[in-house]
Design a protein around this motif. Structure first.
Motif, short mmCIF file in Angstrom:
data_model
loop_
_atom_site.label_atom_id
_atom_site.label_comp_id
_atom_site.label_asym_id
_atom_site.label_seq_id
_atom_site.Cartn_x
_atom_site.Cartn_y
_atom_site.Cartn_z
N LYS A 2 0.82 -1.20 0.00
CA LYS A 2 0.00 0.00 0.00
C LYS A 2 0.85 1.25 0.00
O LYS A 2 0.57 2.21 -0.73
N THR A 3 1.87 1.27 0.81
CA THR A 3 2.75 2.44 0.90
C THR A 3 3.48 2.67 -0.42
O THR A 3 3.58 3.81 -0.88
N ALA A 5 2.47 1.79 -3.37
CA ALA A 5 1.49 2.26 -4.34
C ALA A 5 1.20 3.76 -4.13
O ALA A 5 1.07 4.51 -5.10
N GLY A 6 1.13 4.19 -2.89
CA GLY A 6 0.92 5.61 -2.60
C GLY A 6 2.08 6.46 -3.07
O GLY A 6 1.89 7.54 -3.64
N LEU A 9 1.89 6.74 -6.78
CA LEU A 9 0.89 7.74 -7.19
C LEU A 9 1.44 9.15 -7.09
O LEU A 9 1.20 9.99 -7.97
N GLN A 46 -0.18 -2.59 -9.40
CA GLN A 46 -1.64 -2.65 -9.46
C GLN A 46 -2.12 -4.09 -9.50
O GLN A 46 -3.14 -4.43 -8.91
N ILE A 49 -1.86 -5.68 -5.83
CA ILE A 49 -2.70 -5.17 -4.74
C ILE A 49 -4.02 -5.93 -4.74
O ILE A 49 -4.70 -6.01 -5.75
N GLN A 52 -6.99 -3.23 -1.32
CA GLN A 52 -7.46 -1.85 -1.46
C GLN A 52 -8.02 -1.62 -2.86
O GLN A 52 -7.28 -1.40 -3.80
N LEU A 55 -7.40 2.18 -4.07
CA LEU A 55 -5.99 2.40 -4.39
C LEU A 55 -5.63 1.69 -5.69
O LEU A 55 -4.90 2.22 -6.52
N LYS A 56 -6.18 0.52 -5.89
CA LYS A 56 -5.93 -0.25 -7.12
C LYS A 56 -6.48 0.49 -8.34
O LYS A 56 -5.81 0.61 -9.37
N LEU A 58 -7.12 3.77 -8.55
CA LEU A 58 -6.35 5.00 -8.73
C LEU A 58 -5.02 4.74 -9.42
O LEU A 58 -4.62 5.48 -10.33
N LEU A 59 -4.35 3.69 -9.02
CA LEU A 59 -3.07 3.36 -9.62
C LEU A 59 -3.24 2.93 -11.07
O LEU A 59 -2.43 3.29 -11.93
#
Length: 84
Positions: A2-3, A5-6, A9, A46, A49, A52, A55-56, A58-59
């Protein structure tokens, strides 16, 4: 994951700002290589993941937008290089 991926982004957002500013850093050979690596890593992360959904998505949309920007950049390059 998650981190990562953030952070990715945020990195895509930085590339967007550099693209809008027509930065020489982004359009250098190193910048283009980093840009394409960021897009490839975005698609890979993506896929990995699972938990989330937001988040998926958005990525995924960010990665596709980076591909769109690269196609626009290639098109602009060929149009301007063919001008007399």
């Amino acid at each position: 994951m998650k981190t990562f991926a953030g952070i990715l982004l945020l990195f895509h957002t930085a590339i967007l700002f550099l693209w809008i500013m027509d930065s020489g850093y982004l359009f250098s050979m190193l910048g283009i290589v980093v840009w394409f690596i960021a897009v490839a890593v975005g698609f890979i992360v993506q896929k990995k993941i699972n938990e989330q959904f937001l988040l998926k998505k958005l990525l995924l949309s960010s990665s596709y937008f980076m591909v769109f920007l690269s196609l626009i950049t290639i098109g602009v390059f060929f149009v301007t290089s063919s001008m007399p």
